[in-house]
Motif scaffolding. Structure first.
Motif, PDB file in Angstrom:
ATOM      1  N   PRO A   1       0.836  -1.202   0.000  1.00  0.00           N
ATOM      2  CA  PRO A   1       0.000   0.000   0.000  1.00  0.00           C
ATOM      3  C   PRO A   1       0.872   1.254   0.000  1.00  0.00           C
ATOM      4  O   PRO A   1       2.096   1.167   0.115  1.00  0.00           O
ATOM      5  CB  PRO A   1      -0.807  -0.139   1.295  1.00  0.00           C
ATOM      6  N   GLY A   2       0.258   2.425  -0.084  1.00  0.00           N
ATOM      7  CA  GLY A   2       1.018   3.667  -0.142  1.00  0.00           C
ATOM      8  C   GLY A   2       1.875   3.892   1.085  1.00  0.00           C
ATOM      9  O   GLY A   2       3.034   4.344   0.980  1.00  0.00           O
ATOM     10  N   THR A   3       1.337   3.620   2.267  1.00  0.00           N
ATOM     11  CA  THR A   3       2.103   3.652   3.513  1.00  0.00           C
ATOM     12  C   THR A   3       1.871   2.347   4.248  1.00  0.00           C
ATOM     13  O   THR A   3       0.817   1.714   4.102  1.00  0.00           O
ATOM     14  CB  THR A   3       1.700   4.840   4.413  1.00  0.00           C
ATOM     15  N   PHE A   4       2.838   1.955   5.054  1.00  0.00           N
ATOM     16  CA  PHE A   4       2.774   0.637   5.687  1.00  0.00           C
ATOM     17  C   PHE A   4       3.708   0.602   6.889  1.00  0.00           C
ATOM     18  O   PHE A   4       4.671   1.364   6.984  1.00  0.00           O
ATOM     19  CB  PHE A   4       3.204  -0.442   4.684  1.00  0.00           C
ATOM     20  N   SER A   5       3.388  -0.292   7.813  1.00  0.00           N
ATOM     21  CA  SER A   5       4.321  -0.604   8.895  1.00  0.00           C
ATOM     22  C   SER A   5       5.302  -1.649   8.377  1.00  0.00           C
ATOM     23  O   SER A   5       5.034  -2.333   7.384  1.00  0.00           O
ATOM     24  CB  SER A   5       3.570  -1.143  10.113  1.00  0.00           C
ATOM     25  N   MET A   6       6.424  -1.805   9.049  1.00  0.00           N
ATOM     26  CA  MET A   6       7.392  -2.796   8.584  1.00  0.00           C
ATOM     27  C   MET A   6       6.899  -4.214   8.807  1.00  0.00           C
ATOM     28  O   MET A   6       7.241  -5.117   8.052  1.00  0.00           O
ATOM     29  CB  MET A   6       8.736  -2.593   9.273  1.00  0.00           C
ATOM     30  N   SER A   7       6.050  -4.418   9.803  1.00  0.00           N
ATOM     31  CA  SER A   7       5.483  -5.757   9.981  1.00  0.00           C
ATOM     32  C   SER A   7       4.565  -6.095   8.808  1.00  0.00           C
ATOM     33  O   SER A   7       4.542  -7.238   8.338  1.00  0.00           O
ATOM     34  CB  SER A   7       4.720  -5.851  11.303  1.00  0.00           C
ATOM     35  N   GLU A   8       3.824  -5.099   8.309  1.00  0.00           N
ATOM     36  CA  GLU A   8       2.963  -5.330   7.148  1.00  0.00           C
ATOM     37  C   GLU A   8       3.805  -5.609   5.908  1.00  0.00           C
ATOM     38  O   GLU A   8       3.501  -6.514   5.128  1.00  0.00           O
ATOM     39  CB  GLU A   8       2.061  -4.124   6.904  1.00  0.00           C
ATOM     40  N   LEU A   9       4.885  -4.841   5.723  1.00  0.00           N
ATOM     41  CA  LEU A   9       5.738  -5.059   4.556  1.00  0.00           C
ATOM     42  C   LEU A   9       6.425  -6.420   4.626  1.00  0.00           C
ATOM     43  O   LEU A   9       6.598  -7.092   3.605  1.00  0.00           O
ATOM     44  CB  LEU A   9       6.778  -3.949   4.436  1.00  0.00           C
TER      45      LEU A   9
ATOM     46  N   PRO B   1       9.048 -16.939   5.852  1.00  0.00           N
ATOM     47  CA  PRO B   1       8.924 -15.790   6.753  1.00  0.00           C
ATOM     48  C   PRO B   1      10.079 -14.806   6.576  1.00  0.00           C
ATOM     49  O   PRO B   1      11.221 -15.189   6.325  1.00  0.00           O
ATOM     50  CB  PRO B   1       8.939 -16.424   8.155  1.00  0.00           C
ATOM     51  N   VAL B   2       9.765 -13.527   6.746  1.00  0.00           N
ATOM     52  CA  VAL B   2      10.751 -12.456   6.625  1.00  0.00           C
ATOM     53  C   VAL B   2      10.726 -11.640   7.914  1.00  0.00           C
ATOM     54  O   VAL B   2       9.658 -11.205   8.357  1.00  0.00           O
ATOM     55  CB  VAL B   2      10.436 -11.565   5.407  1.00  0.00           C
ATOM     56  N   ASP B   3      11.878 -11.432   8.512  1.00  0.00           N
ATOM     57  CA  ASP B   3      11.983 -10.682   9.760  1.00  0.00           C
ATOM     58  C   ASP B   3      11.871  -9.185   9.473  1.00  0.00           C
ATOM     59  O   ASP B   3      12.611  -8.640   8.649  1.00  0.00           O
ATOM     60  CB  ASP B   3      13.314 -10.985  10.445  1.00  0.00           C
ATOM     61  N   ALA B   4      10.954  -8.513  10.165  1.00  0.00           N
ATOM     62  CA  ALA B   4      10.696  -7.099   9.900  1.00  0.00           C
ATOM     63  C   ALA B   4      11.891  -6.221  10.227  1.00  0.00           C
ATOM     64  O   ALA B   4      12.190  -5.258   9.507  1.00  0.00           O
ATOM     65  CB  ALA B   4       9.467  -6.640  10.692  1.00  0.00           C
TER      66      ALA B   4
END
Length: 228
Positions: A153-161, A172-175
């Motif tokens: 999305p246009g803005t996001f938290s690192m957990s979402e990314l 899995p990817v570590d934020a």
């Protein structure tokens, strides 16, 4: 080119979507030619007399799946096996397309639908091979380009990314590590704003955005499977 040869375009369009207990997973857009068919296909069809290949790909996406907003579209490969389509030889120019997570993309017709790439229905001909190749291309480019801008999305938290990266990569990817790598490469920037607090409370997450909305190489020496 001999008149006995047709040229078609086929597009594997991906979007990260929620999938029940599995969380966020990579989905691909499919359609079927008729309501009574059990076989699904990638959107596409023959190239028009005045079409470029990308124009033809976009036209078929709109006509068959109601999809008119694609954040990224790139040519994938050419499938030219003489027997890939029965009766008449047809060469396919294939494309990879990406739709951001926050763009509504549900087809208005029952003839098109999104499917989890790990739980696909019966696909026509070599269309599963095209999906697999497109998925490999996406996973590879996540390591050395900023291509995730077309899924996020246009803005996001690192957990979402990190969920988006994990869905696209298949692991899995570590934020924290993801933020460190993408910040070092200048891929993401802090917006100075925060998002909503989760169900468990705690501090509101910081929000980020991609520095660019066009594809660019960010680390030409990155491996195809980055240690994120």
């Amino acid at each position: 080119m001999p008149s006995s040869v047709d040229v078609e375009v086929l597009t594997a369009v991906f979007q990260v979507r929620e999938c029940g207990d599995r969380g966020h997973t990579l989905h691909v857009l499919l359609h079927r030619a008729s309501d009574d068919s059990d076989t699904w296909r990638l959107p596409g069809g023959l190239v028009g007399d005045r079409d470029t290949l990308p124009t033809s790909a976009g036209r078929h996406l709109g006509e068959q799946a109601d999809l008119t907003r694609v954040a990224h579209l790139e040519q994938l490969s050419v499938f030219s096996d003489p027997d890939r389509v029965p009766a008449r030889r047809t060469i396919a120019s294939t494309f990879l397309g990406l739709v951001p997570r926050d763009i509504p993309a549900d087809p208005a017709t029952a003839a098109a639908a999104w499917f989890d790439v790990d739980d696909l229905p019966e696909l026509a001909g070599d269309h599963r091979d095209i999906v697999d190749l497109a998925r490999q291309r996406l996973a590879g480019k996540l390591s050395y380009t900023n291509i995730a801008f077309a899924l996020a999305p246009g803005t996001f938290s690192m957990s979402e990314l990190s969920e988006i990266y994990g869905a696209a990569l298949g692991y899995p990817v570590d934020a924290t590590n993801l933020l460190r790598i993408l910040s070092r490469r200048g891929v993401v920037v802090a917006t100075g704003t925060v998002g909503r607090t989760g169900r468990t409370g705690g501090r509101p997450p910081s929000l980020y955005a991609f520095a660019d909305s066009r594809l660019r190489v960010t680390d030409e020496f990155a491996t195809l499977r980055p240690p994120l």
